[in-house]
Scaffold this motif. Structure first.
Motif, PDB file in Angstrom:
ATOM      1  N   MET A 295       0.833  -1.202   0.000  1.00 57.69           N
ATOM      2  CA  MET A 295       0.000   0.000   0.000  1.00 57.69           C
ATOM      3  C   MET A 295       0.869   1.254   0.000  1.00 57.69           C
ATOM      4  O   MET A 295       0.549   2.256  -0.664  1.00 57.69           O
ATOM      5  CB  MET A 295      -0.921  -0.004   1.221  1.00 57.69           C
ATOM      6  CG  MET A 295      -1.999  -1.090   1.156  1.00 57.69           C
ATOM      7  SD  MET A 295      -2.992  -1.149   2.645  1.00 57.69           S
ATOM      8  CE  MET A 295      -3.798   0.446   2.556  1.00 57.69           C
ATOM      9  N   SER A 296       1.993   1.223   0.719  1.00 54.97           N
ATOM     10  CA  SER A 296       2.900   2.371   0.738  1.00 54.97           C
ATOM     11  C   SER A 296       3.483   2.620  -0.641  1.00 54.97           C
ATOM     12  O   SER A 296       3.597   3.771  -1.103  1.00 54.97           O
ATOM     13  CB  SER A 296       4.025   2.122   1.751  1.00 54.97           C
ATOM     14  OG  SER A 296       3.496   2.005   3.053  1.00 54.97           O
ATOM     15  N   GLU A 297       3.887   1.535  -1.303  1.00 52.55           N
ATOM     16  CA  GLU A 297       4.427   1.691  -2.652  1.00 52.55           C
ATOM     17  C   GLU A 297       3.371   2.250  -3.599  1.00 52.55           C
ATOM     18  O   GLU A 297       3.666   3.106  -4.450  1.00 52.55           O
ATOM     19  CB  GLU A 297       4.938   0.337  -3.159  1.00 52.55           C
ATOM     20  CG  GLU A 297       6.181  -0.162  -2.423  1.00 52.55           C
ATOM     21  CD  GLU A 297       6.632  -1.517  -2.946  1.00 52.55           C
ATOM     22  OE1 GLU A 297       5.978  -2.020  -3.893  1.00 52.55           O
ATOM     23  OE2 GLU A 297       7.626  -2.051  -2.430  1.00 52.55           O
ATOM     24  N   LEU A 298       2.126   1.765  -3.452  1.00 51.36           N
ATOM     25  CA  LEU A 298       1.044   2.260  -4.304  1.00 51.36           C
ATOM     26  C   LEU A 298       0.793   3.743  -4.042  1.00 51.36           C
ATOM     27  O   LEU A 298       0.615   4.538  -4.985  1.00 51.36           O
ATOM     28  CB  LEU A 298      -0.232   1.453  -4.039  1.00 51.36           C
ATOM     29  CG  LEU A 298      -1.472   1.884  -4.829  1.00 51.36           C
ATOM     30  CD1 LEU A 298      -1.221   1.777  -6.339  1.00 51.36           C
ATOM     31  CD2 LEU A 298      -2.680   1.042  -4.420  1.00 51.36           C
ATOM     32  N   ALA A 303       1.226   9.316  -5.618  1.00 50.74           N
ATOM     33  CA  ALA A 303       1.719  10.665  -5.312  1.00 50.74           C
ATOM     34  C   ALA A 303       2.617  11.178  -6.423  1.00 50.74           C
ATOM     35  O   ALA A 303       2.561  12.351  -6.805  1.00 50.74           O
ATOM     36  CB  ALA A 303       2.467  10.655  -3.987  1.00 50.74           C
ATOM     37  N   HIS A 304       3.450  10.280  -6.967  1.00 57.15           N
ATOM     38  CA  HIS A 304       4.346  10.698  -8.041  1.00 57.15           C
ATOM     39  C   HIS A 304       3.555  11.059  -9.292  1.00 57.15           C
ATOM     40  O   HIS A 304       3.843  12.069  -9.969  1.00 57.15           O
ATOM     41  CB  HIS A 304       5.335   9.562  -8.343  1.00 57.15           C
ATOM     42  CG  HIS A 304       6.245   9.888  -9.498  1.00 57.15           C
ATOM     43  ND1 HIS A 304       7.260  10.833  -9.424  1.00 57.15           N
ATOM     44  CD2 HIS A 304       6.270   9.401 -10.776  1.00 57.15           C
ATOM     45  CE1 HIS A 304       7.887  10.902 -10.578  1.00 57.15           C
ATOM     46  NE2 HIS A 304       7.302  10.039 -11.428  1.00 57.15           N
ATOM     47  N   GLU A 305       2.540  10.227  -9.602  1.00 58.42           N
ATOM     48  CA  GLU A 305       1.748  10.483 -10.797  1.00 58.42           C
ATOM     49  C   GLU A 305       0.919  11.758 -10.670  1.00 58.42           C
ATOM     50  O   GLU A 305       0.714  12.486 -11.643  1.00 58.42           O
ATOM     51  CB  GLU A 305       0.829   9.289 -11.072  1.00 58.42           C
ATOM     52  CG  GLU A 305       1.562   8.007 -11.431  1.00 58.42           C
ATOM     53  CD  GLU A 305       2.343   8.150 -12.742  1.00 58.42           C
ATOM     54  OE1 GLU A 305       1.919   8.943 -13.606  1.00 58.42           O
ATOM     55  OE2 GLU A 305       3.383   7.476 -12.887  1.00 58.42           O
ATOM     56  N   LEU A 306       0.431  12.037  -9.484  1.00 58.35           N
ATOM     57  CA  LEU A 306      -0.372  13.237  -9.277  1.00 58.35           C
ATOM     58  C   LEU A 306       0.479  14.482  -9.077  1.00 58.35           C
ATOM     59  O   LEU A 306       0.019  15.610  -9.339  1.00 58.35           O
ATOM     60  CB  LEU A 306      -1.286  13.051  -8.054  1.00 58.35           C
ATOM     61  CG  LEU A 306      -2.390  11.979  -8.198  1.00 58.35           C
ATOM     62  CD1 LEU A 306      -3.111  11.812  -6.876  1.00 58.35           C
ATOM     63  CD2 LEU A 306      -3.372  12.390  -9.296  1.00 58.35           C
ATOM     64  N   ASN A 307       1.666  14.310  -8.601  1.00 57.38           N
ATOM     65  CA  ASN A 307       2.519  15.473  -8.275  1.00 57.38           C
ATOM     66  C   ASN A 307       2.882  16.277  -9.524  1.00 57.38           C
ATOM     67  O   ASN A 307       2.914  17.535  -9.494  1.00 57.38           O
ATOM     68  CB  ASN A 307       3.783  14.981  -7.553  1.00 57.38           C
ATOM     69  CG  ASN A 307       4.598  16.140  -7.024  1.00 57.38           C
ATOM     70  OD1 ASN A 307       4.078  17.038  -6.375  1.00 57.38           O
ATOM     71  ND2 ASN A 307       5.885  16.145  -7.349  1.00 57.38           N
ATOM     72  N   GLN A 308       3.157  15.605 -10.648  1.00 56.11           N
ATOM     73  CA  GLN A 308       3.557  16.331 -11.867  1.00 56.11           C
ATOM     74  C   GLN A 308       2.452  17.221 -12.421  1.00 56.11           C
ATOM     75  O   GLN A 308       2.672  18.444 -12.656  1.00 56.11           O
ATOM     76  CB  GLN A 308       4.030  15.332 -12.926  1.00 56.11           C
ATOM     77  CG  GLN A 308       5.370  14.692 -12.574  1.00 56.11           C
ATOM     78  CD  GLN A 308       5.836  13.752 -13.659  1.00 56.11           C
ATOM     79  OE1 GLN A 308       5.075  13.407 -14.578  1.00 56.11           O
ATOM     80  NE2 GLN A 308       7.115  13.366 -13.597  1.00 56.11           N
ATOM     81  N   PRO A 309       1.242  16.729 -12.658  1.00 60.51           N
ATOM     82  CA  PRO A 309       0.196  17.637 -13.162  1.00 60.51           C
ATOM     83  C   PRO A 309      -0.165  18.719 -12.165  1.00 60.51           C
ATOM     84  O   PRO A 309      -0.485  19.848 -12.549  1.00 60.51           O
ATOM     85  CB  PRO A 309      -0.980  16.710 -13.440  1.00 60.51           C
ATOM     86  CG  PRO A 309      -0.712  15.467 -12.667  1.00 60.51           C
ATOM     87  CD  PRO A 309       0.761  15.330 -12.608  1.00 60.51           C
ATOM     88  N   LEU A 310      -0.111  18.376 -10.886  1.00 55.08           N
ATOM     89  CA  LEU A 310      -0.403  19.404  -9.884  1.00 55.08           C
ATOM     90  C   LEU A 310       0.651  20.496  -9.892  1.00 55.08           C
ATOM     91  O   LEU A 310       0.337  21.703  -9.762  1.00 55.08           O
ATOM     92  CB  LEU A 310      -0.496  18.771  -8.478  1.00 55.08           C
ATOM     93  CG  LEU A 310      -1.739  17.884  -8.220  1.00 55.08           C
ATOM     94  CD1 LEU A 310      -1.643  17.219  -6.869  1.00 55.08           C
ATOM     95  CD2 LEU A 310      -3.013  18.727  -8.335  1.00 55.08           C
TER      96      LEU A 310
END
Length: 328
Positions: A295-298, A303-310
């Protein structure tokens, strides 16, 4: 006429005497044959003179030359010192009690260096003063029997040593469920001394709620004479102090003198079950940790996938705000 009847009387007496002598010789022959067949020795000991009178063949059957033991001194010289002392002490005690009979067992040395073992008994005759006057006795060579008994004692001692050092508890019961042997490991496992349980029903070693099940198992083994030493049987034991513990049993069967004996080897598996339970708990904890790690890895990936567009959106908003402030 008187002379005639006197001759007749003497003739009759002589005939009766001859008949008695023939019967005596026949009886002696039968006695000699019987003692030879049974390898018995018959002797008489005159205590006052110390002389021995041995029946024919006795000394030869003992591996000695005829005339080897004519008196007490020659007989005593052949006896093992410890046995001679014990035998004479027993004779003295018997005489002190005015016993009619006494028995003996002793070893004596042959001229070739070998040792023979004999045993027997004697009838004691006393004089008017109550002193031992003579004895008449029999003896038999029991050397082979002594060797077999010694070998048997050695095997029993070796078996007992092995059983006492085997870590598994051993309990021997008969086909009626009576405890016949109880090893040192069994004493440590159940807390009973062997003398406390030998002769008692084997169910004393199990909880009362297991009686019916254990009785059915015993009946099955006895009826089918089923030897299952290759199988393990789960069971529950109850110690002297009332403590219950899980067991793993192996059962072997043997017939001794027509009686069925069951040998049970019991092992306390409390620690093993506790270890298995602890291992199960650790496995569950490990699976939980693994799930948390996944779950932590997910979450990190999300977070990584959302961090760029944000981040890009934040930059665009900042640029738009600057343009608005400049009036563009």
């Amino acid at each position: 006429l008187i002379a005639y009847w006197a001759v007749r009387r003497v003739a009759r007496d002589q005939a009766a005497l001859l008949h008695s002598l023939e019967a005596l010789r026949a009886s002696e022959t039968r006695l000699t044959t019987a003692t030879a067949a049974a390898e018995l020795g018959v002797f008489e000991w005159d205590v006052a003179s110390g002389l021995f009178n041995w029946s024919a063949g006795t000394e030869e059957r003992m591996g000695l030359q005829p005339g080897s033991m004519p008196d007490f001194e020659s007989w005593a010289a052949l006896i093992e010192p410890d046995d001679l002392e014990a035998t004479m002490q027993h004779v003295e005690e018997s005489v002190a009690r005015q016993a009619e009979r006494f028995s003996y067992r002793y070893r004596f040395a042959q001229p070739n260096g070998q040792v023979r073992v004999v045993e027997g008994s004697s009838r004691a005759f006393y004089n008017d003063a109550g002193e031992l006057a003579r004895t008449v006795g029999v003896l038999i060579n029991v050397t082979e029997q002594e060797a077999r008994e010694a070998a048997l004692r050695g095997r029993e001692a070796q078996l007992r040593s092995i059983l006492d050092t085997v870590p598994d508890a051993m309990v021997v019961i008969d086909d009626e469920g009576v405890i016949r042997q109880f090893s040192a490991a069994a004493e440590a496992l159940w807390g009973y001394a062997s003398e406390d349980v030998i002769g008692r029903d084997y169910r004393v070693l199990s909880p009362q709620d297991q009686f019916e099940q254990n009785t059915a198992k015993l009946a099955e083994y006895v009826e089918n004479e089923r030897d299952i030493t290759s199988e393990t049987i789960p069971a529950v034991g109850e110690a002297k102090d009332g403590r219950r513990f899980p067991l793993e049993l192996r059962v072997g069967l043997a017939r001794v003198d027509g009686k069925l004996l069951l040998t049970m080897f019991a092992r306390d598996i409390s620690e093993r079950l506790a270890g298995e339970e602890r291992l199960s708990e650790l496995s569950s904890e490990l699976a939980h940790v693994s799930r948390l790690s996944a779950m932590s890895e997910l979450a990190a990936d999300l977070a990584h996938e959302l961090n760029q567009p944000l981040s890009a959106t934040a930059n665009f908003l900042a640029a738009a705000q600057m343009l608005i402030e400049r009036g563009r």
